[in-house]
Every structure is written in C-alpha cells, then in structure tokens.
Design a protein around this motif. Structure first.
Motif, mmCIF file in Angstrom:
data_model
loop_
_atom_site.group_PDB
_atom_site.id
_atom_site.type_symbol
_atom_site.label_atom_id
_atom_site.label_comp_id
_atom_site.label_asym_id
_atom_site.label_seq_id
_atom_site.Cartn_x
_atom_site.Cartn_y
_atom_site.Cartn_z
ATOM 1 N N ILE A 52 0.835 -1.203 0.000
ATOM 2 C CA ILE A 52 0.000 0.000 0.000
ATOM 3 C C ILE A 52 0.867 1.249 0.000
ATOM 4 C CG2 ILE A 52 -1.663 1.347 1.315
ATOM 5 C CD1 ILE A 52 -2.935 -1.179 2.216
ATOM 6 N N GLY A 53 1.783 1.347 0.870
ATOM 7 C CA GLY A 53 2.621 2.530 0.974
ATOM 8 C C GLY A 53 1.979 3.570 1.875
ATOM 9 N N THR A 54 2.791 4.343 2.520
ATOM 10 C CA THR A 54 2.298 5.343 3.458
ATOM 11 C C THR A 54 1.535 6.456 2.750
ATOM 12 O OG1 THR A 54 4.193 4.887 4.878
ATOM 13 C CG2 THR A 54 2.976 6.905 5.309
ATOM 14 N N GLY A 55 2.041 6.926 1.640
ATOM 15 C CA GLY A 55 1.379 8.010 0.902
ATOM 16 C C GLY A 55 0.003 7.603 0.400
ATOM 17 N N VAL A 56 -0.089 6.377 -0.083
ATOM 18 C CA VAL A 56 -1.387 5.897 -0.573
ATOM 19 C C VAL A 56 -2.362 5.759 0.591
ATOM 20 C CG1 VAL A 56 -2.562 3.973 -1.693
ATOM 21 C CG2 VAL A 56 -0.364 4.752 -2.555
ATOM 22 N N ALA A 57 -1.901 5.259 1.731
ATOM 23 C CA ALA A 57 -2.761 5.105 2.902
ATOM 24 C C ALA A 57 -3.267 6.474 3.381
ATOM 25 C CB ALA A 57 -2.013 4.388 4.015
ATOM 26 N N VAL A 58 -2.396 7.469 3.392
ATOM 27 C CA VAL A 58 -2.805 8.819 3.795
ATOM 28 C C VAL A 58 -3.813 9.389 2.788
ATOM 29 C CG1 VAL A 58 -1.980 11.191 4.087
ATOM 30 C CG2 VAL A 58 -0.731 9.291 5.124
#
Length: 133
Positions: free
Chosen positions: A34-40
């Motif tokens: 997912i990645g942090t940027g996508v989750a945010v």
C-alpha cells in the motif's frame, strides 16, 4: 515449552494467534504494497466523503424544516382564505360594473348596479363630505 512463564493449556482460548516472525513479515509486506502516501491519500478521501455526507445531511434537515414551515404557513393562509367572504366585483372601462346579487345585498342595493352612476344614485355610498379628492 518449559521456558514459558505461563501454561499454554490454561488462560488462553483455543485458536489464539501468536505474534511470530512470519506475521511480522506479512505486516511489513502489506505496508510495502500500500505505501504510506497511498494510505494517507485513502484516509483523506474517506474523510472528505464523510464530511460531504454530513454537509448533505445538514442541508437536507434545513430544507425539511423550511418545507414544514412553508406547509404550516400555507395552511394558515388557506384557513384565512376559506373564512373570508370573497365576492368578485368587476369595474370595466367606461364605468360599467359587473356585480353579484349577494354583493348588491351587502351594499344595501335592491339590484346590482350596471354603472358607477347607478351605484352613486339614491344617496348610497360615501357622502360628499367624506370623499377624498
């Protein structure tokens, strides 16, 4: 199993998932997928959707309140209109009058007048001293 400070047979329900090295790797790989940027970004989009839903609920409730007030005001006006004695009298060009017998009775006339001159004849209407002119 002798190195554990508690017994596995007592105190924990059957089927308890213990944190292991493989679970830790699974969580790390999920974070990498997912990645942090996508989750945010997903979180921000969900927040905006929730706020838009709340705004629509607020607007809908205000519109509903306005509609209830309009219906109540309409009911009041309809009650006044139903109780009022509305009789049509038409005065046409040239002084011709179209009036019902009921209106003539209210004015104290024997028959409905056909012109303004007939309405003023016979001492009926406002006396000359009270007319504004």
């Amino acid at each position: 199993m002798s190195g554990l400070p508690f017994s596995l047979s007592r105190g924990f329900p059957r089927g308890t998932v213990w944190p292991t090295w493989s679970n830790d790797i699974a969580m790390r790989s999920l974070n990498m997928i997912i990645g942090t940027g996508v989750a945010v970004t997903i979180g921000a989009i969900l927040l905006l959707l929730i706020l838009a839903g709340l705004a629509l609920i607020y607007v809908g409730l205000r519109a509903r309140t306005g509609a209830v007030e309009a219906v109540e005001a309409n009911a009041q006006l309809q009650t006044i209109l139903d109780g009022s004695p509305a009789i049509v009298t038409v005065i046409r060009s040239g002084g011709r009058i179209e009036m019902t017998q009921r209106m003539a009775d209210w004015l104290g006339l024997d028959a409905p007048p056909r012109s303004i001159a007939e309405l003023a004849a016979g001492g009926r209407g406002c006396p000359p001293t009270t007319r504004r002119g």
